[in-house]
Enzyme design. Structure first.
Site, PDB file in Angstrom:
ATOM      1  N   GLU A 201       0.843  -1.204   0.000  1.00 40.32           N
ATOM      2  CA  GLU A 201       0.000   0.000   0.000  1.00 40.32           C
ATOM      3  C   GLU A 201       0.878   1.253   0.000  1.00 40.32           C
ATOM      4  OE1 GLU A 201      -2.468   1.504  -0.812  1.00 40.32           O
ATOM      5  OE2 GLU A 201      -4.124   1.283   0.598  1.00 40.32           O
ATOM      6  N   ASP A 202       0.330   2.326  -0.533  1.00 39.12           N
ATOM      7  CA  ASP A 202       1.083   3.581  -0.569  1.00 39.12           C
ATOM      8  C   ASP A 202       1.095   4.275   0.790  1.00 39.12           C
ATOM      9  OD1 ASP A 202      -1.653   4.127  -0.742  1.00 39.12           O
ATOM     10  OD2 ASP A 202      -1.493   5.496  -2.448  1.00 39.12           O
TER      11      ASP A 202
ATOM     12  N   ASP B  74      -3.960   5.645   6.359  1.00 37.80           N
ATOM     13  CA  ASP B  74      -4.525   6.879   6.905  1.00 37.80           C
ATOM     14  C   ASP B  74      -5.497   6.493   8.035  1.00 37.80           C
ATOM     15  OD1 ASP B  74      -4.983   9.779   6.555  1.00 37.80           O
ATOM     16  OD2 ASP B  74      -6.927   9.224   5.771  1.00 37.80           O
TER      17      ASP B  74
ATOM     18  N   LYS C 209       0.341   7.401   8.520  1.00 40.57           N
ATOM     19  CA  LYS C 209      -0.065   8.592   9.290  1.00 40.57           C
ATOM     20  C   LYS C 209      -0.792   8.096  10.533  1.00 40.57           C
ATOM     21  CE  LYS C 209      -1.507  11.515   5.399  1.00 40.57           C
ATOM     22  NZ  LYS C 209      -2.677  12.258   4.896  1.00 40.57           N
TER      23      LYS C 209
ATOM     24  N   PHE D  60      -1.519  16.293   3.871  1.00 43.31           N
ATOM     25  CA  PHE D  60      -1.850  15.606   2.623  1.00 43.31           C
ATOM     26  C   PHE D  60      -0.638  15.609   1.705  1.00 43.31           C
ATOM     27  CE2 PHE D  60      -3.808  14.701  -1.429  1.00 43.31           C
ATOM     28  CZ  PHE D  60      -4.650  13.662  -1.059  1.00 43.31           C
TER      29      PHE D  60
ATOM     30  N   ASP E  27      -1.736  10.503  -5.272  1.00 48.48           N
ATOM     31  CA  ASP E  27      -2.355  11.535  -6.095  1.00 48.48           C
ATOM     32  C   ASP E  27      -3.204  12.512  -5.306  1.00 48.48           C
ATOM     33  OD1 ASP E  27      -4.495   9.572  -5.551  1.00 48.48           O
ATOM     34  OD2 ASP E  27      -5.662  10.780  -6.960  1.00 48.48           O
TER      35      ASP E  27
ATOM     36  N   ARG F 294       1.006  11.834  -9.393  1.00 50.75           N
ATOM     37  CA  ARG F 294       1.502  10.477  -9.133  1.00 50.75           C
ATOM     38  C   ARG F 294       2.911  10.264  -9.664  1.00 50.75           C
ATOM     39  NH1 ARG F 294      -2.851   7.281  -7.405  1.00 50.75           N
ATOM     40  NH2 ARG F 294      -4.852   7.669  -8.395  1.00 50.75           N
TER      41      ARG F 294
HETATM   42  P1  IMP Z   1      -7.375   4.614   4.701  1.00 48.95           P
HETATM   43  O1  IMP Z   1      -8.384   3.559   4.352  1.00 48.95           O
HETATM   44  O2  IMP Z   1      -8.044   5.802   5.342  1.00 48.95           O
HETATM   45  O3  IMP Z   1      -6.215   4.110   5.486  1.00 48.95           O
HETATM   46  O4  IMP Z   1      -6.928   5.223   3.330  1.00 48.95           O
HETATM   47  C1  IMP Z   1      -5.835   4.897   2.621  1.00 48.95           C
HETATM   48  C2  IMP Z   1      -5.983   5.548   1.249  1.00 48.95           C
HETATM   49  O5  IMP Z   1      -6.327   6.946   1.357  1.00 48.95           O
HETATM   50  C3  IMP Z   1      -4.657   5.502   0.520  1.00 48.95           C
HETATM   51  O6  IMP Z   1      -4.519   4.339  -0.234  1.00 48.95           O
HETATM   52  C4  IMP Z   1      -4.735   6.747  -0.335  1.00 48.95           C
HETATM   53  O7  IMP Z   1      -5.390   6.436  -1.550  1.00 48.95           O
HETATM   54  C5  IMP Z   1      -5.604   7.716   0.417  1.00 48.95           C
HETATM   55  N1  IMP Z   1      -4.790   8.726   1.126  1.00 48.95           N
HETATM   56  C6  IMP Z   1      -4.714   8.897   2.462  1.00 48.95           C
HETATM   57  N2  IMP Z   1      -3.883   9.905   2.778  1.00 48.95           N
HETATM   58  C7  IMP Z   1      -3.416  10.388   1.609  1.00 48.95           C
HETATM   59  C8  IMP Z   1      -2.489  11.431   1.274  1.00 48.95           C
HETATM   60  O8  IMP Z   1      -1.915  12.156   2.112  1.00 48.95           O
HETATM   61  N3  IMP Z   1      -2.258  11.623  -0.052  1.00 48.95           N
HETATM   62  C9  IMP Z   1      -2.842  10.873  -1.027  1.00 48.95           C
HETATM   63  N4  IMP Z   1      -3.702   9.872  -0.761  1.00 48.95           N
HETATM   64  C10 IMP Z   1      -3.995   9.636   0.543  1.00 48.95           C
HETATM   65 MG    MG Z   2      -5.443   6.557  -3.479  1.00 50.90          MG
END
Ligand code: IMP
Ligand code: MG
Length: 180
Positions: free
Chosen positions: A99-100, A103, A131, A152, A159, A165
């Protein structure tokens, strides 16, 4: 530097060092396993490619695509699977979800649960960025590239509205870009 980027959080060199460290950790842990990297489209493509290039253990690669609905800079609790992993031999596979960024934690929490429920031999996660301050569900990735503050970020796959990206570094997006 791109004019929409306020500050660089991770340079190309820092990303390369992170990937080198993670690949060594993964090689150590997966030497006798059936490693399958499950790259989550689209954000993790650059990270996945970099990681694949440094992992020396035999590894297969698969892709999944999920979407969360919500505003551009926040993710909601709802995900849907847009591209699924279709393998008959899940029970033999040691899946490592790539995963990138983590959050709220909801995406990986739901995905690991789903793949375990379907009977994968093991399911772990590696994320380039974390994060922790933003967590809404209890979730800890197994391998973490770097913890970052609640800002962010874009670049190296990440993206904002499908842009940035392709930046080779990770940077903090200027708030003007998403508030105007
Ligand atoms: P989670 O389900 O809230 O953990 O979300 C993860 C997804 O939210 C990631 O795969 C990203 O696509 C998006 N995301 C969360 N924070 C950022 C950020 O700072 N920049 C870009 N995408 C983000
Ligand atoms: Mg994303």
């Amino acid at each position: 530097m791109n004019k929409d980027i306020k500050t660089i959080l991770l340079s190309e060199k820092q990303i390369d060092d992170i990937v080198t460290r993670l690949a060594a950790d993964i090689d150590r842990d997966y030497a006798d396993k059936r490693l399958v990297l499950v790259s989550i489209l689209k954000g993790s493509v650059m990270f996945t490619a970099a990681l694949m290039g440094k992992i020396q253990t035999n590894a297969e690669i698969e892709f999944m695509k999920v979407s969360s609905y919500g505003s551009q800079t926040k993710s909601t609790g709802c995900i849907s699977v847009l591209l699924d992993l279709k393998r008959e031999d899940l029970a033999e596979l040691d899946l490592l979800i790539v995963e990138d960024i983590v959050d709220s934690g909801r995406t990986l929490n739901l995905l690991t649960g789903l793949l375990r429920e379907r009977g994968a031999k093991s399911v772990r996660t590696v994320t380039m960025l974390d994060k922790p301050e933003r967590r809404e569900v209890s979730f800890t990735p197994d391998y973490i590239g770097a913890e970052i503050p609640d800002e962010f970020v874009v670049g190296f796959g990440l993206d904002y509205d499908e842009k940035y990206r392709n930046l080779p570094y990770v940077g903090v997006l200027h708030p003007d870009v998403y508030t105007k």
